[in-house]
Write a protein that holds these residues in place. Sequence first.
Motif, PDB file in Angstrom:
ATOM      1  N   GLN A   1       6.900  29.311  51.653  1.00  0.00           N
ATOM      2  CA  GLN A   1       7.785  28.261  50.425  1.00  0.00           C
ATOM      3  C   GLN A   1       8.730  27.510  51.451  1.00  0.00           C
ATOM      4  O   GLN A   1       9.617  28.164  52.089  1.00  0.00           O
ATOM      5  CB  GLN A   1       8.327  29.207  49.329  1.00  0.00           C
ATOM      6  CG  GLN A   1       8.882  28.071  48.320  1.00  0.00           C
ATOM      7  CD  GLN A   1       8.005  27.634  47.344  1.00  0.00           C
ATOM      8  OE1 GLN A   1       6.784  28.074  47.511  1.00  0.00           O
ATOM      9  NE2 GLN A   1       8.140  26.409  46.730  1.00  0.00           N
ATOM     10  N   VAL A   2       8.565  26.269  51.192  1.00  0.00           N
ATOM     11  CA  VAL A   2       9.568  25.396  51.659  1.00  0.00           C
ATOM     12  C   VAL A   2      10.353  24.643  50.782  1.00  0.00           C
ATOM     13  O   VAL A   2      10.020  24.285  49.766  1.00  0.00           O
ATOM     14  CB  VAL A   2       9.059  24.282  52.632  1.00  0.00           C
ATOM     15  CG1 VAL A   2       9.876  23.071  53.167  1.00  0.00           C
ATOM     16  CG2 VAL A   2       7.930  24.777  53.594  1.00  0.00           C
ATOM     17  N   ARG A   3      11.642  24.797  50.662  1.00  0.00           N
ATOM     18  CA  ARG A   3      12.766  24.368  49.853  1.00  0.00           C
ATOM     19  C   ARG A   3      13.083  23.004  50.489  1.00  0.00           C
ATOM     20  O   ARG A   3      13.240  22.762  51.676  1.00  0.00           O
ATOM     21  CB  ARG A   3      13.747  25.107  49.539  1.00  0.00           C
ATOM     22  CG  ARG A   3      13.409  26.312  48.703  1.00  0.00           C
ATOM     23  CD  ARG A   3      14.644  27.112  48.416  1.00  0.00           C
ATOM     24  NE  ARG A   3      15.405  27.835  49.748  1.00  0.00           N
ATOM     25  CZ  ARG A   3      16.396  27.369  50.118  1.00  0.00           C
ATOM     26  NH1 ARG A   3      17.157  26.363  49.566  1.00  0.00           N
ATOM     27  NH2 ARG A   3      16.880  28.000  50.947  1.00  0.00           N
ATOM     28  N   ILE A   4      13.272  21.889  49.689  1.00  0.00           N
ATOM     29  CA  ILE A   4      13.684  20.332  50.269  1.00  0.00           C
ATOM     30  C   ILE A   4      14.729  19.971  49.428  1.00  0.00           C
ATOM     31  O   ILE A   4      14.794  20.046  48.312  1.00  0.00           O
ATOM     32  CB  ILE A   4      12.377  19.402  50.009  1.00  0.00           C
ATOM     33  CG1 ILE A   4      11.195  20.102  50.881  1.00  0.00           C
ATOM     34  CG2 ILE A   4      12.866  18.316  50.426  1.00  0.00           C
ATOM     35  CD1 ILE A   4      10.135  19.149  50.650  1.00  0.00           C
ATOM     36  N   ILE A   5      15.671  19.453  50.092  1.00  0.00           N
ATOM     37  CA  ILE A   5      16.999  19.104  49.334  1.00  0.00           C
ATOM     38  C   ILE A   5      17.029  17.537  49.983  1.00  0.00           C
ATOM     39  O   ILE A   5      17.395  17.506  51.110  1.00  0.00           O
ATOM     40  CB  ILE A   5      18.361  19.928  49.679  1.00  0.00           C
ATOM     41  CG1 ILE A   5      17.819  21.293  49.114  1.00  0.00           C
ATOM     42  CG2 ILE A   5      19.418  19.081  48.973  1.00  0.00           C
ATOM     43  CD1 ILE A   5      19.166  22.410  49.386  1.00  0.00           C
ATOM     44  N   GLU A   6      17.251  16.728  49.008  1.00  0.00           N
ATOM     45  CA  GLU A   6      17.426  15.340  49.153  1.00  0.00           C
ATOM     46  C   GLU A   6      18.927  15.103  49.114  1.00  0.00           C
ATOM     47  O   GLU A   6      19.797  15.515  48.292  1.00  0.00           O
ATOM     48  CB  GLU A   6      16.762  14.263  48.769  1.00  0.00           C
ATOM     49  CG  GLU A   6      15.432  14.513  48.687  1.00  0.00           C
ATOM     50  CD  GLU A   6      14.501  15.142  47.376  1.00  0.00           C
ATOM     51  OE1 GLU A   6      13.734  14.914  47.006  1.00  0.00           O
ATOM     52  OE2 GLU A   6      15.260  16.093  46.775  1.00  0.00           O
ATOM     53  N   SER A   7      19.451  14.193  50.014  1.00  0.00           N
ATOM     54  CA  SER A   7      20.936  13.623  49.982  1.00  0.00           C
ATOM     55  C   SER A   7      21.304  12.194  50.410  1.00  0.00           C
ATOM     56  O   SER A   7      20.344  11.741  50.903  1.00  0.00           O
ATOM     57  CB  SER A   7      21.985  14.654  50.550  1.00  0.00           C
ATOM     58  OG  SER A   7      21.690  14.684  51.801  1.00  0.00           O
ATOM     59  N   GLY A   8      22.337  11.637  49.976  1.00  0.00           N
ATOM     60  CA  GLY A   8      22.744  10.511  50.421  1.00  0.00           C
ATOM     61  C   GLY A   8      22.249   9.448  49.616  1.00  0.00           C
ATOM     62  O   GLY A   8      22.681   8.155  49.864  1.00  0.00           O
ATOM     63  N   GLY A   9      21.791   9.468  48.231  1.00  0.00           N
ATOM     64  CA  GLY A   9      21.882   8.252  47.227  1.00  0.00           C
ATOM     65  C   GLY A   9      23.105   7.929  46.792  1.00  0.00           C
ATOM     66  O   GLY A   9      24.056   8.654  46.951  1.00  0.00           O
ATOM     67  N   GLY A  10      22.895   6.706  46.193  1.00  0.00           N
ATOM     68  CA  GLY A  10      24.061   6.189  45.733  1.00  0.00           C
ATOM     69  C   GLY A  10      23.757   4.548  45.220  1.00  0.00           C
ATOM     70  O   GLY A  10      22.787   4.284  45.024  1.00  0.00           O
ATOM     71  N   LEU A  11      24.996   3.966  45.066  1.00  0.00           N
ATOM     72  CA  LEU A  11      24.749   2.481  44.776  1.00  0.00           C
ATOM     73  C   LEU A  11      25.063   1.737  46.103  1.00  0.00           C
ATOM     74  O   LEU A  11      26.130   2.196  46.906  1.00  0.00           O
ATOM     75  CB  LEU A  11      26.128   2.288  43.629  1.00  0.00           C
ATOM     76  CG  LEU A  11      26.293   0.997  43.187  1.00  0.00           C
ATOM     77  CD1 LEU A  11      24.925   0.436  42.451  1.00  0.00           C
ATOM     78  CD2 LEU A  11      27.633   0.776  42.449  1.00  0.00           C
ATOM     79  N   ALA A  12      24.317   0.742  46.149  1.00  0.00           N
ATOM     80  CA  ALA A  12      24.432  -0.161  47.118  1.00  0.00           C
ATOM     81  C   ALA A  12      24.533  -1.555  46.640  1.00  0.00           C
ATOM     82  O   ALA A  12      23.821  -1.907  45.722  1.00  0.00           O
ATOM     83  CB  ALA A  12      23.412   0.041  48.178  1.00  0.00           C
ATOM     84  N   GLN A  13      24.929  -2.605  47.537  1.00  0.00           N
ATOM     85  CA  GLN A  13      24.837  -4.020  47.090  1.00  0.00           C
ATOM     86  C   GLN A  13      23.776  -4.604  47.514  1.00  0.00           C
ATOM     87  O   GLN A  13      22.971  -4.195  48.537  1.00  0.00           O
ATOM     88  CB  GLN A  13      26.143  -4.513  47.683  1.00  0.00           C
ATOM     89  CG  GLN A  13      27.354  -4.251  46.935  1.00  0.00           C
ATOM     90  CD  GLN A  13      27.539  -4.199  45.343  1.00  0.00           C
ATOM     91  OE1 GLN A  13      27.169  -5.339  45.019  1.00  0.00           O
ATOM     92  NE2 GLN A  13      27.946  -3.243  44.681  1.00  0.00           N
ATOM     93  N   PHE A  14      23.214  -5.535  46.987  1.00  0.00           N
ATOM     94  CA  PHE A  14      22.364  -6.387  47.343  1.00  0.00           C
ATOM     95  C   PHE A  14      22.342  -6.844  48.802  1.00  0.00           C
ATOM     96  O   PHE A  14      23.421  -7.362  49.306  1.00  0.00           O
ATOM     97  CB  PHE A  14      21.860  -7.581  46.619  1.00  0.00           C
ATOM     98  CG  PHE A  14      20.721  -8.493  47.009  1.00  0.00           C
ATOM     99  CD1 PHE A  14      20.978  -9.586  47.895  1.00  0.00           C
ATOM    100  CD2 PHE A  14      19.487  -8.340  46.480  1.00  0.00           C
ATOM    101  CE1 PHE A  14      19.896 -10.468  48.105  1.00  0.00           C
ATOM    102  CE2 PHE A  14      18.716  -9.169  46.830  1.00  0.00           C
ATOM    103  CZ  PHE A  14      18.643 -10.207  47.928  1.00  0.00           C
TER     104      PHE A  14
END
Length: 123
Positions: free
Chosen positions: A1-14
Motif C-alpha cells: 500500500q502506497v500513501r500519497i500526500i500532496e502539498s503546495g497548492g494555493g492562490l496564484a496570480q495570472f
Amino acid sequence: QVRIIESGGGLAQFGGSLRLLCALSEGTFDPYAVAWFRQAPGKEREFVTAISWRGDVTLFSDSAKDRFSISRDNARNTIDLRMSNLKPEDTATYYCAARRVVPKRNEDEYEYWGQGTQVTVAN
C-alpha cells in the motif's frame, strides 16, 4: 500500500508560479511512476504530467508542456511539479497518482491516489 500526500497548492496570480509536491509514503521501494491529474469544478479529471521511476521519461498534456515541469527525488520519495505562467483555466484540484514503473496518461491505469490539493489562479 502506497500513501500519497500532496502539498503546495494555493492562490496564484495570472502569469504567476506555484510548486506542488507529491510525497510517497516511507518504505516505498518499488519502482513507481507518478502522475499529476487535475479536476476543475464541473469537469472531468484530466491528465497533466507524469514521470517514470527513473525520471528519464516524462509525459505532458498539451496545456502543460510549455509551462510545467516535473522532477523527482527518489531518495526522498518526492515528486515536484513546478507550474509557471499560470492561467485561470489552471484552477483545479490537483491529484498525485502512482503506478508501477511506466507512466501513463489514462487515470484508470493508476492504482494509488492522493487526496488532492487546490490550485486557484486569479485573473
